[in-house]
Motif scaffolding. Sequence first.
Motif, PDB file in Angstrom:
ATOM      1  N   PHE A   1      84.319 -67.047-106.146  1.00 14.42           N
ATOM      2  CA  PHE A   1      85.701 -68.058-105.668  1.00 14.42           C
ATOM      3  C   PHE A   1      86.777 -67.331-105.410  1.00 14.42           C
ATOM      4  O   PHE A   1      86.690 -66.448-105.338  1.00 14.42           O
ATOM      5  CB  PHE A   1      86.450 -68.886-106.922  1.00 14.42           C
ATOM      6  CG  PHE A   1      84.984 -70.219-107.559  1.00 14.42           C
ATOM      7  CD1 PHE A   1      85.477 -70.938-106.653  1.00 14.42           C
ATOM      8  CD2 PHE A   1      84.215 -69.859-108.187  1.00 14.42           C
ATOM      9  CE1 PHE A   1      84.439 -72.330-107.675  1.00 14.42           C
ATOM     10  CE2 PHE A   1      83.336 -70.926-109.250  1.00 14.42           C
ATOM     11  CZ  PHE A   1      83.148 -71.784-108.180  1.00 14.42           C
ATOM     12  N   VAL A   2      86.932 -67.618-104.108  1.00 14.34           N
ATOM     13  CA  VAL A   2      88.471 -67.096-103.230  1.00 14.34           C
ATOM     14  C   VAL A   2      89.703 -66.816-103.709  1.00 14.34           C
ATOM     15  O   VAL A   2      90.274 -68.856-103.078  1.00 14.34           O
ATOM     16  CB  VAL A   2      87.736 -67.151-101.277  1.00 14.34           C
ATOM     17  CG1 VAL A   2      89.552 -66.129-100.793  1.00 14.34           C
ATOM     18  CG2 VAL A   2      86.267 -66.237-101.454  1.00 14.34           C
ATOM     19  N   MET A   3      90.370 -66.639-104.160  1.00 15.15           N
ATOM     20  CA  MET A   3      91.962 -67.300-104.532  1.00 15.15           C
ATOM     21  C   MET A   3      92.898 -66.859-103.519  1.00 15.15           C
ATOM     22  O   MET A   3      92.804 -65.681-103.016  1.00 15.15           O
ATOM     23  CB  MET A   3      91.961 -66.472-105.903  1.00 15.15           C
ATOM     24  CG  MET A   3      90.997 -66.466-106.528  1.00 15.15           C
ATOM     25  SD  MET A   3      90.396 -68.882-106.955  1.00 15.15           S
ATOM     26  CE  MET A   3      91.497 -69.477-107.685  1.00 15.15           C
ATOM     27  N   ARG A   4      93.849 -67.061-103.299  1.00 14.44           N
ATOM     28  CA  ARG A   4      95.254 -66.811-102.216  1.00 14.44           C
ATOM     29  C   ARG A   4      96.188 -66.389-102.740  1.00 14.44           C
ATOM     30  O   ARG A   4      96.248 -65.786-104.267  1.00 14.44           O
ATOM     31  CB  ARG A   4      96.118 -68.721-101.788  1.00 14.44           C
ATOM     32  CG  ARG A   4      95.215 -68.871-100.670  1.00 14.44           C
ATOM     33  CD  ARG A   4      95.637 -70.373-100.579  1.00 14.44           C
ATOM     34  NE  ARG A   4      94.808 -70.806 -99.989  1.00 14.44           N
ATOM     35  CZ  ARG A   4      94.688 -73.044 -99.659  1.00 14.44           C
ATOM     36  NH1 ARG A   4      96.105 -73.431-100.220  1.00 14.44           N
ATOM     37  NH2 ARG A   4      94.755 -72.941 -98.463  1.00 14.44           N
TER      38      ARG A   4
ATOM     39  N   GLU B   1      75.840 -68.026-109.230  1.00 14.76           N
ATOM     40  CA  GLU B   1      76.340 -68.567-111.170  1.00 14.76           C
ATOM     41  C   GLU B   1      77.140 -69.746-110.459  1.00 14.76           C
ATOM     42  O   GLU B   1      77.985 -70.316-111.348  1.00 14.76           O
ATOM     43  CB  GLU B   1      76.701 -67.314-111.838  1.00 14.76           C
ATOM     44  CG  GLU B   1      76.892 -67.760-112.840  1.00 14.76           C
ATOM     45  CD  GLU B   1      77.858 -66.189-114.256  1.00 14.76           C
ATOM     46  OE1 GLU B   1      78.002 -66.654-115.074  1.00 14.76           O
ATOM     47  OE2 GLU B   1      77.591 -65.397-113.944  1.00 14.76           O
ATOM     48  N   GLY B   2      78.340 -69.507-109.630  1.00 19.91           N
ATOM     49  CA  GLY B   2      79.218 -69.888-109.121  1.00 19.91           C
ATOM     50  C   GLY B   2      79.251 -71.063-108.888  1.00 19.91           C
ATOM     51  O   GLY B   2      79.362 -72.444-108.975  1.00 19.91           O
ATOM     52  N   PHE B   3      78.072 -71.368-107.787  1.00 19.31           N
ATOM     53  CA  PHE B   3      76.599 -72.964-107.648  1.00 19.31           C
ATOM     54  C   PHE B   3      77.072 -73.386-108.881  1.00 19.31           C
ATOM     55  O   PHE B   3      76.775 -74.731-108.980  1.00 19.31           O
ATOM     56  CB  PHE B   3      76.026 -72.560-106.233  1.00 19.31           C
ATOM     57  CG  PHE B   3      76.419 -72.661-105.041  1.00 19.31           C
ATOM     58  CD1 PHE B   3      76.888 -73.611-104.190  1.00 19.31           C
ATOM     59  CD2 PHE B   3      76.583 -71.080-104.425  1.00 19.31           C
ATOM     60  CE1 PHE B   3      77.717 -73.337-102.466  1.00 19.31           C
ATOM     61  CE2 PHE B   3      76.748 -70.809-103.021  1.00 19.31           C
ATOM     62  CZ  PHE B   3      77.054 -73.059-102.295  1.00 19.31           C
ATOM     63  N   ASP B   4      76.431 -72.856-109.230  1.00 24.11           N
ATOM     64  CA  ASP B   4      75.830 -73.025-110.962  1.00 24.11           C
ATOM     65  C   ASP B   4      76.967 -74.315-111.541  1.00 24.11           C
ATOM     66  O   ASP B   4      76.427 -75.438-112.041  1.00 24.11           O
ATOM     67  CB  ASP B   4      74.650 -72.432-111.595  1.00 24.11           C
ATOM     68  CG  ASP B   4      74.259 -73.128-112.586  1.00 24.11           C
ATOM     69  OD1 ASP B   4      73.641 -73.765-112.916  1.00 24.11           O
ATOM     70  OD2 ASP B   4      74.406 -72.945-113.829  1.00 24.11           O
TER      71      ASP B   4
END
Length: 795
Positions: free
Chosen positions: A463-466, A482-485
Amino acid sequence: MPQHFEVTGPDGAVYDIEAPEGATEQDVLAQVQKASRLAPADEEAYASLAANPSTTKADLKGFASQHGITLRDGDIDAFLAARNKGSRVSKRVVYENLPRAPKASLAQNIGAMVGTAVDGVLPGVARTDRGIHGVIGNAAKSLVSSEEFDPAAALQQGKDEQDYAQARFGVEHPDASLAATAAGLAGSFALPEARVIRGAGLLPGMGNAALTAGGYGALSGVLNETGGGNLENMALGAGAGAGMGAAAPLAFRGLAGASGIVRRNVPGADATARFLANVPRRALRQPLAQPGDTAAAQAERVLNRQLEDATISTGMGVGNVPASPSAIAVEVSRRQALGIPAVPADVSEVTQRATARALRGEGPATSRARTLLTARQAQQGARVRGHITDELGPAVDPLRAVDDINRRASTEAAQMYAEAYAQPMVLTPEMRGIIRTPAFQDAVPVAVRNIRNAQRDPEALGFVMRHDGTLDPEAYQYLSTEGFDQVIRAMRDNGQAAMDTSGFRPRNTTNSVHINARAGDLRDQLAAQNGAYRDVQGMYADAMDVRGALENGQDVAKLTGPEITAQMGDMRAPNAREAWATGARTALADDATKAGLRPTTNVAQRTRQQLGLSGAGLEAAAGDRVKQEAVEAMTGRPGALRRLDDRLEAENQAYATLARLGPSSSRDEQALADTLKALGVAGKAATGGWKWAALDMLSGGQRGTFGFRRGVDERTAALLTEGAPEAIQANMAALERRGALDDQHRQRLHSAGSHTARLGISQLAGVSADPAPEEDDPLAVDPFGVRFPQYQLAR
């Protein structure tokens, strides 16, 4: 052949006498003594003189002196006194100062005595038998030409001989003749009775007695040729006998019933009867009758009468077994073996109503019975829970079960997930399309929040955080497997939250359907390129399927049969059905426990309604067959619901026994009711209504009145609410004994009526219909004490 004798009478005349064969000279002499004094015309003249009211004592003595007759002054005085009272004058002439005929021999006396006894059994048998022997003898002699064959004369001759012998025996031996007659009458009770109509009821008794008395009346009549003859006497005897026979059992039953009413209701009557009954019992050292015996016997008698046409329930509300005491004992024992504290009152509506009536009173047995039934109902919830777990399996804590399933699934899947998450992932066009949907976009923040709640870094999963710490919603090309899951799981949570919860149970909406569909598509995309992910998802999905099945099973009371069947079709995990059954039985058991806290709740019926069993309606019926079949398929226990329904039906009837009870009466209330009734009786008597007052006092119906009623209630309560198996067997055996004793008593009453009617009609039909002289006429008294046969005399 007739015999001829030449006999010289007291007046010097010589008589040629024709007499039956076997008559002795002494017999013929006696006949001459009876008929030789006056010619028929002179006898008529004497009778007319005696009948004339103006005839004096001197007139009678003068007539007698002219004709050589001696009359005693005492006899003349007695005759004149009787004539002045209106007695008729006999045409028979009695002679004095003539020698008596010699006494009969021992053999003749024995034959006469036997004949007298036989006639006591059935009048006319002895003379008919001797007449038949005469016919046989005449036929035998005619064969050798020693006598002319004349059966009619031979029959009559035999009858006359027997009549003469018995009459002479009665005069010469009156005590022996009376004893022989009494022995014959006593022996008549050994004659068979008709048993054509079966049963101990009044109508069978009347019918059998009518047939018995009618048959013997006809037989006695046909043996009597006097009056209108044999056939007419037979018809009269049959008709009168049938009438007397039908009336006799009714009269005997009425007398017995009246005595029972008096004994139950008239003060002191029962105590007197009991005292008299105990006199021989003391002498024989038998158990003595006790004060409560009459009421106990009446309670047993009434209950037996009520059970005659009743049936008992033998499972699932089926009542097709006659409610005999033995059948009640068997059924109660069967229910107790299933864990139901059944009592005899439970098994039939008749016994429930009888118990309700009995328990309105107040006494030791009725109070104990009420306490027993109330305590039993208080434990119904716990018993129903036990029935459920016995037939469907053990109940568990649902929350703990779900937690155990999740923990086991996570533990088993941890290594597989680590392997799946380590695999590289390719972003396919299909996945890019799913990413652009609101379902995915709305789930990403939820997924990030979940990751942070687990104290993990979302950026480590792609996940990309600003710079300001917010999520960049456009940068998903770096998401790991894992992120998609994590997003897929958040999508499924959002789909569950989007269901419609406003109704009876949550339902899918269009939004929830689409959200779940996109989550499934994304999962399939990952599984297509990641074999390890595909494997772990299958296993974890099975675990979730089991958890969902357990949760769905807890809604068993709300689900219909088709809904349960649909859930069963969606199950992929091998143990999902067992999980569903676990949830269902746990929910049912917990509900039974909770409902049982309210003593007025019929827990058994509530559980049946939840399962769609036969008691789900207002009465026992088929119930919801589709739901029953679906539930049983889930449990995998064939016949379990039928067995459970059997137990719940027994519990339902136990509840009905208590529910029928009304408020009990206190001792003061009962005393007041008895006093008011007594005042009512006294009031009717005071106003002249003696008949109705007596009826009120003596009519207790089946249960008696006043204090006797309480005794009946006590015994009824003891019989129908006993719970100990040995005592139930003893009570039901006592009921059967009472029924047998009552049947024997009714049969004895019927037999007594039948015997009385038969004896009466037999003697009546055998009485001579020929006119007889008045016994109070002194001139009608035979000085020989014998009525002789009418021999033919020839001068």
